[in-house]
Each structure stands twice: as structure tokens, then as C-alpha cells.
Write a protein that holds these residues in place. Structure first.
Motif, PDB file in Angstrom:
ATOM      1  N   LYS A   1       0.816  -1.216   0.000  1.00  0.00           N
ATOM      2  CA  LYS A   1       0.000   0.000   0.000  1.00  0.00           C
ATOM      3  C   LYS A   1       0.852   1.270   0.000  1.00  0.00           C
ATOM      4  O   LYS A   1       0.594   2.186  -0.766  1.00  0.00           O
ATOM      5  CB  LYS A   1      -0.933   0.030   1.231  1.00  0.00           C
ATOM      6  CG  LYS A   1      -1.909  -1.120   1.292  1.00  0.00           C
ATOM      7  CD  LYS A   1      -2.852  -0.994   2.479  1.00  0.00           C
ATOM      8  CE  LYS A   1      -2.182  -1.053   3.841  1.00  0.00           C
ATOM      9  NZ  LYS A   1      -1.590  -2.357   4.184  1.00  0.00           N
TER      10      LYS A   1
ATOM     11  N   THR B   1      -1.128   6.118   7.626  1.00  0.00           N
ATOM     12  CA  THR B   1      -1.740   6.074   8.964  1.00  0.00           C
ATOM     13  C   THR B   1      -1.131   4.965   9.825  1.00  0.00           C
ATOM     14  O   THR B   1      -1.140   5.060  11.046  1.00  0.00           O
ATOM     15  CB  THR B   1      -3.274   5.887   8.899  1.00  0.00           C
ATOM     16  OG1 THR B   1      -3.566   4.622   8.306  1.00  0.00           O
ATOM     17  CG2 THR B   1      -3.935   6.994   8.118  1.00  0.00           C
TER      18      THR B   1
ATOM     19  N   ALA C   1       1.913   4.454  10.175  1.00  0.00           N
ATOM     20  CA  ALA C   1       3.029   5.094  10.873  1.00  0.00           C
ATOM     21  C   ALA C   1       2.548   5.791  12.148  1.00  0.00           C
ATOM     22  O   ALA C   1       3.270   5.875  13.136  1.00  0.00           O
ATOM     23  CB  ALA C   1       3.721   6.089   9.951  1.00  0.00           C
TER      24      ALA C   1
ATOM     25  N   TYR D   1      -0.038   4.768  14.076  1.00  0.00           N
ATOM     26  CA  TYR D   1      -0.243   3.710  15.080  1.00  0.00           C
ATOM     27  C   TYR D   1       1.103   3.205  15.589  1.00  0.00           C
ATOM     28  O   TYR D   1       1.261   2.897  16.768  1.00  0.00           O
ATOM     29  CB  TYR D   1      -1.092   2.561  14.503  1.00  0.00           C
ATOM     30  CG  TYR D   1      -2.536   2.974  14.335  1.00  0.00           C
ATOM     31  CD1 TYR D   1      -3.410   2.930  15.424  1.00  0.00           C
ATOM     32  CD2 TYR D   1      -3.010   3.476  13.130  1.00  0.00           C
ATOM     33  CE1 TYR D   1      -4.724   3.360  15.291  1.00  0.00           C
ATOM     34  CE2 TYR D   1      -4.314   3.898  12.986  1.00  0.00           C
ATOM     35  CZ  TYR D   1      -5.169   3.838  14.070  1.00  0.00           C
ATOM     36  OH  TYR D   1      -6.464   4.275  13.957  1.00  0.00           O
TER      37      TYR D   1
ATOM     38  N   ARG E   1       9.807   1.071  12.102  1.00  0.00           N
ATOM     39  CA  ARG E   1       9.762  -0.255  11.456  1.00  0.00           C
ATOM     40  C   ARG E   1      10.508  -1.296  12.286  1.00  0.00           C
ATOM     41  O   ARG E   1      10.653  -2.440  11.852  1.00  0.00           O
ATOM     42  CB  ARG E   1      10.386  -0.185  10.067  1.00  0.00           C
ATOM     43  CG  ARG E   1       9.668   0.757   9.154  1.00  0.00           C
ATOM     44  CD  ARG E   1       8.643   0.038   8.293  1.00  0.00           C
ATOM     45  NE  ARG E   1       7.508   0.877   8.024  1.00  0.00           N
ATOM     46  CZ  ARG E   1       6.302   0.434   7.716  1.00  0.00           C
ATOM     47  NH1 ARG E   1       6.050  -0.855   7.656  1.00  0.00           N
ATOM     48  NH2 ARG E   1       5.311   1.264   7.492  1.00  0.00           N
TER      49      ARG E   1
ATOM     50  N   SER F   1      -0.348  -4.091  16.517  1.00  0.00           N
ATOM     51  CA  SER F   1      -1.744  -4.517  16.357  1.00  0.00           C
ATOM     52  C   SER F   1      -2.495  -4.405  17.684  1.00  0.00           C
ATOM     53  O   SER F   1      -3.668  -4.030  17.711  1.00  0.00           O
ATOM     54  CB  SER F   1      -1.823  -5.957  15.842  1.00  0.00           C
ATOM     55  OG  SER F   1      -1.627  -5.960  14.453  1.00  0.00           O
TER      56      SER F   1
ATOM     57  N   ALA G   1      -3.161  -0.737  18.315  1.00  0.00           N
ATOM     58  CA  ALA G   1      -4.166  -0.247  17.364  1.00  0.00           C
ATOM     59  C   ALA G   1      -5.565  -0.775  17.673  1.00  0.00           C
ATOM     60  O   ALA G   1      -6.540  -0.327  17.068  1.00  0.00           O
ATOM     61  CB  ALA G   1      -3.768  -0.622  15.937  1.00  0.00           C
TER      62      ALA G   1
ATOM     63  N   ARG H   1      -7.570   4.722  18.776  1.00  0.00           N
ATOM     64  CA  ARG H   1      -8.254   4.869  17.481  1.00  0.00           C
ATOM     65  C   ARG H   1      -9.028   6.190  17.416  1.00  0.00           C
ATOM     66  O   ARG H   1      -9.004   6.881  16.405  1.00  0.00           O
ATOM     67  CB  ARG H   1      -9.198   3.686  17.206  1.00  0.00           C
ATOM     68  CG  ARG H   1      -8.507   2.352  17.165  1.00  0.00           C
ATOM     69  CD  ARG H   1      -9.215   1.351  16.274  1.00  0.00           C
ATOM     70  NE  ARG H   1      -9.033   1.660  14.876  1.00  0.00           N
ATOM     71  CZ  ARG H   1      -7.974   1.297  14.153  1.00  0.00           C
ATOM     72  NH1 ARG H   1      -7.013   0.581  14.675  1.00  0.00           N
ATOM     73  NH2 ARG H   1      -7.874   1.644  12.891  1.00  0.00           N
TER      74      ARG H   1
ATOM     75  N   GLY I   1      -4.159   2.608   5.003  1.00  0.00           N
ATOM     76  CA  GLY I   1      -4.357   2.063   6.340  1.00  0.00           C
ATOM     77  C   GLY I   1      -5.184   0.798   6.306  1.00  0.00           C
ATOM     78  O   GLY I   1      -5.040  -0.037   5.394  1.00  0.00           O
ATOM     79  N   ARG I   2      -6.059   0.650   7.305  1.00  0.00           N
ATOM     80  CA  ARG I   2      -6.910  -0.540   7.396  1.00  0.00           C
ATOM     81  C   ARG I   2      -8.399  -0.174   7.396  1.00  0.00           C
ATOM     82  O   ARG I   2      -9.242  -0.961   7.014  1.00  0.00           O
ATOM     83  CB  ARG I   2      -6.620  -1.313   8.703  1.00  0.00           C
ATOM     84  CG  ARG I   2      -5.183  -1.734   8.906  1.00  0.00           C
ATOM     85  CD  ARG I   2      -4.766  -2.757   7.882  1.00  0.00           C
ATOM     86  NE  ARG I   2      -3.458  -3.355   8.203  1.00  0.00           N
ATOM     87  CZ  ARG I   2      -2.295  -2.737   8.054  1.00  0.00           C
ATOM     88  NH1 ARG I   2      -2.253  -1.497   7.599  1.00  0.00           N
ATOM     89  NH2 ARG I   2      -1.158  -3.352   8.334  1.00  0.00           N
ATOM     90  N   ASP I   3      -8.697   1.028   7.878  1.00  0.00           N
ATOM     91  CA  ASP I   3     -10.098   1.438   8.077  1.00  0.00           C
ATOM     92  C   ASP I   3     -10.388   2.770   7.402  1.00  0.00           C
ATOM     93  O   ASP I   3     -11.288   3.492   7.803  1.00  0.00           O
ATOM     94  CB  ASP I   3     -10.366   1.588   9.591  1.00  0.00           C
ATOM     95  CG  ASP I   3      -9.463   2.643  10.222  1.00  0.00           C
ATOM     96  OD1 ASP I   3      -8.394   2.942   9.647  1.00  0.00           O
ATOM     97  OD2 ASP I   3      -9.828   3.176  11.285  1.00  0.00           O
ATOM     98  N   ILE I   4      -9.585   3.109   6.386  1.00  0.00           N
ATOM     99  CA  ILE I   4      -9.747   4.443   5.793  1.00  0.00           C
ATOM    100  C   ILE I   4     -11.081   4.511   5.031  1.00  0.00           C
ATOM    101  O   ILE I   4     -11.869   5.438   5.223  1.00  0.00           O
ATOM    102  CB  ILE I   4      -8.548   4.803   4.870  1.00  0.00           C
ATOM    103  CG1 ILE I   4      -7.207   4.536   5.587  1.00  0.00           C
ATOM    104  CG2 ILE I   4      -8.647   6.265   4.412  1.00  0.00           C
ATOM    105  CD1 ILE I   4      -7.042   5.214   6.927  1.00  0.00           C
TER     106      ILE I   4
ATOM    107  N   ARG J   1      -0.796 -10.857  12.195  1.00  0.00           N
ATOM    108  CA  ARG J   1      -1.219  -9.451  12.285  1.00  0.00           C
ATOM    109  C   ARG J   1      -2.544  -9.248  11.531  1.00  0.00           C
ATOM    110  O   ARG J   1      -3.430  -8.553  11.996  1.00  0.00           O
ATOM    111  CB  ARG J   1      -0.113  -8.560  11.701  1.00  0.00           C
ATOM    112  CG  ARG J   1      -0.132  -7.159  12.210  1.00  0.00           C
ATOM    113  CD  ARG J   1       1.266  -6.646  12.492  1.00  0.00           C
ATOM    114  NE  ARG J   1       2.113  -6.584  11.318  1.00  0.00           N
ATOM    115  CZ  ARG J   1       2.175  -5.530  10.494  1.00  0.00           C
ATOM    116  NH1 ARG J   1       1.407  -4.483  10.715  1.00  0.00           N
ATOM    117  NH2 ARG J   1       2.995  -5.513   9.485  1.00  0.00           N
TER     118      ARG J   1
ATOM    119  N   ASP K   1      -5.892  -7.852  13.144  1.00  0.00           N
ATOM    120  CA  ASP K   1      -6.494  -6.621  12.601  1.00  0.00           C
ATOM    121  C   ASP K   1      -7.921  -6.870  12.081  1.00  0.00           C
ATOM    122  O   ASP K   1      -8.779  -5.992  12.154  1.00  0.00           O
ATOM    123  CB  ASP K   1      -5.627  -6.041  11.476  1.00  0.00           C
ATOM    124  CG  ASP K   1      -4.270  -5.525  11.961  1.00  0.00           C
ATOM    125  OD1 ASP K   1      -4.131  -5.298  13.181  1.00  0.00           O
ATOM    126  OD2 ASP K   1      -3.348  -5.355  11.132  1.00  0.00           O
TER     127      ASP K   1
ATOM    128  N   ARG L   1     -10.479  -7.540  15.395  1.00  0.00           N
ATOM    129  CA  ARG L   1     -10.632  -6.645  16.543  1.00  0.00           C
ATOM    130  C   ARG L   1     -12.043  -6.050  16.530  1.00  0.00           C
ATOM    131  O   ARG L   1     -12.700  -5.971  15.479  1.00  0.00           O
ATOM    132  CB  ARG L   1      -9.555  -5.562  16.544  1.00  0.00           C
ATOM    133  CG  ARG L   1      -9.691  -4.587  15.419  1.00  0.00           C
ATOM    134  CD  ARG L   1      -8.727  -3.413  15.551  1.00  0.00           C
ATOM    135  NE  ARG L   1      -8.852  -2.590  14.388  1.00  0.00           N
ATOM    136  CZ  ARG L   1      -7.859  -2.255  13.573  1.00  0.00           C
ATOM    137  NH1 ARG L   1      -6.637  -2.643  13.818  1.00  0.00           N
ATOM    138  NH2 ARG L   1      -8.090  -1.502  12.528  1.00  0.00           N
TER     139      ARG L   1
END
Ligand code: DC
Length: 223
Positions: free
Chosen positions: A16, A34, A36, A38, A88, A97, A100, A106, A126-129, A177, A181, A184
Motif C-alpha cells: 500500500k 496512517t 506510521a 499507530y 519499522r 496490532s 491499534a 483509534r 491504512g486498514r479502516d480508511i 497481524r 487486525d 478486533r
């Protein structure tokens, strides 16, 4: 400034950020990573573990700032220090995770991210954008790739950064992970209903970038 926002979601190490950076550069948009953010809170949590009481307190004392460097792109500053290179490291990746999944974390970051995207012209990954942060984004892309390919990409990435890792361990970490993710309670990793899914397995960076740019150009025309 481009009058749209692009939401780019997907599992760990799906490419991504590589793609988002290129799309943003080609369309003169700003790339916001995003993950980064978290990671920065996770770093702060690990640094303050001995005095840690709860996340509400941790967050109320945090000074988090994103700065943009012409050459290096997004830099993350925490308590007046550039911590981008530390984000990283393995201990951050192993704990992110969990951090987050905390509601206070959040709420704080989603609010921050929504403010950044207010003026449009943002490519945010991200994951939830697409589901939570920018539900009205003009373009939503959900990028996936096989876990084997993602582990291989991350291995090469780590080698370049001088971070020690093995393929088998990375494959396990990425799968763990993703599971964390996706399961959750708050804003789990999920494809938004109106997101366009791109399976990047076997595709080059150029091919994926070009696909997204043509989708973005369509979205810009419709905006
Ligand atoms: O993209 P990344 O690997 O840097 O993300 C690190 C972690 O942060 C990831 O495991 C899940 C979490 N994350 C999240 O929950 N929501 C986001 N919008 C971005 C990342």
C-alpha cells in the motif's frame, strides 16, 4: 490541489505505501501513512512502559506531528523528535496490532486523520480508511496479495533497511497481524462495500500504480 481523497486499505505488507506514494506524487496529492501513526503511539507506549498507567493518560501527553520533507516524504515527530526511522523496528511491529485495537488510540488518530483530509488532495493508506476515516472518499481501493508474496516483499524491504528477518517468520507475523487486525472489535480491517479490490499478486508496482491512477482520473472527472 486535486479535489478528491483516495482511501487505500488492505492487509499488512500488501504494498500500500509503495503504491500510495507513487500515486500521490503523480497526481500532486499528499500521501498520509496512517500505519506510521499507530506505530508512533506504539513506540511511545514501549518507551514509557515502566511508568505506563493507561492509554488515556498516554495519549493526553503525546505530541504527535506529521511533517513533509521534499525528499524523504512523510516524517513522524513525537515529543519534538523525528522517530520515523524507529517505526519499522521489530518491537514496534510486534506490538502495533495490540495498540491499534485500543479505543482511545483509534479515536485520537481517526480524528487527526479526518482533519488532515478535510481540504482533499490526500492519498491515505491504512486498514479502516474507506470504512471509518473517510467513508466519503471519492475513490476507495482495497489491495490484497497472497501471504507468500507479501512476506517476500517485506523480506526485501527489511534487507534494504538493514532489519534482520527470515521469510518463514515474516509469513507467520503477517498472517498473525492480519488475523488480529481483521478480528478486533473496533474498525476491523475490512473492504468497504464501495471499494475496488485489486489483487496485486504477480503484478508490478507500475501496473498497480497505473491502474489506480486511471481510477483516480475517472474519480477526479466525476468530482
Ligand atoms: O501499515 P502498517 O503495517 O504500518 O500498520 C501497522 C499496524 O497499524 C497494523 O498492523 C494495523 C494498524 N493500523 C490500523 O489499525 N489502522 C490503520 N488505519 C492503519 C494501521
Amino acid at each position: 490541489m486535486t479535489a478528491i481523497n483516495i482511501a487505500l486499505d488492505g492487509p499488512a505488507a500488501a504494498g500500500k505505501s509503495t503504491i500510495a506514494k507513487r500515486v500521490a506524487a503523480k497526481l500532486s496529492m499528499i500521501y498520509v501513512d496512517t500505519g506510521a501513526m499507530y506505530r508512533a503511539i506504539t513506540y511511545h507506549y514501549l518507551q514509557n512502559k515502566s511508568s505506563f498507567t493507561d492509554f488515556k493518560t498516554l495519549i493526553s501527553n503525546i505530541q504527535l506531528e506529521l511533517k513533509y520533507d521534499e525528499e524523504k516524504g512523510q516524517r513522524v515527530w513525537l515529543q519534538n523528535e523525528d522517530i520515523t526511522e524507529q517505526l519499522r523496528e521489530n518491537d514496534v511491529t510486534e506490538n502495533v496490532s495490540y495498540v491499534a485495537s485500543i479505543e482511545e488510540v483509534r479515536t485520537f488518530l481517526v480524528d487527526y486523520q479526518q482533519k488532515l483530509a478535510k481540504e482533499k488532495g490526500i492519498v491515505m493508506d491504512g486498514r479502516d480508511i474507506g470504512t471509518t476515516v473517510l467513508p466519503n472518499a471519492e475513490l476507495k481501493v482495497y489491495m490484497i496479495a497472497s501471504v507468500e508474496e507479501r512476506a517476500m516483499r517485506r523480506l526485501k524491504d527489511n534487507e534494504q533497511r538493514g532489519i534482520a528477518s527470515t521469510y518463514e517468520q515474516l509469513k507467520k507475523d503477517i498472517a498473525d497481524r492480519d488475523a488480529y487486525d481483521m478480528n478486533r472489535a473496533i474498525s476491523p480491517l475490512k473492504k468497504a462495500e464501495d471499494a475496488i479490490e485489486i489483487d496485486t499478486t504477480g503484478l508490478t508496482i507500475e501496473e498497480v500504480t497505473n491502474q489506480i491512477i486511471s481510477l483516480a482520473n475517472e474519480a477526479i472527472q466525476n468530482a
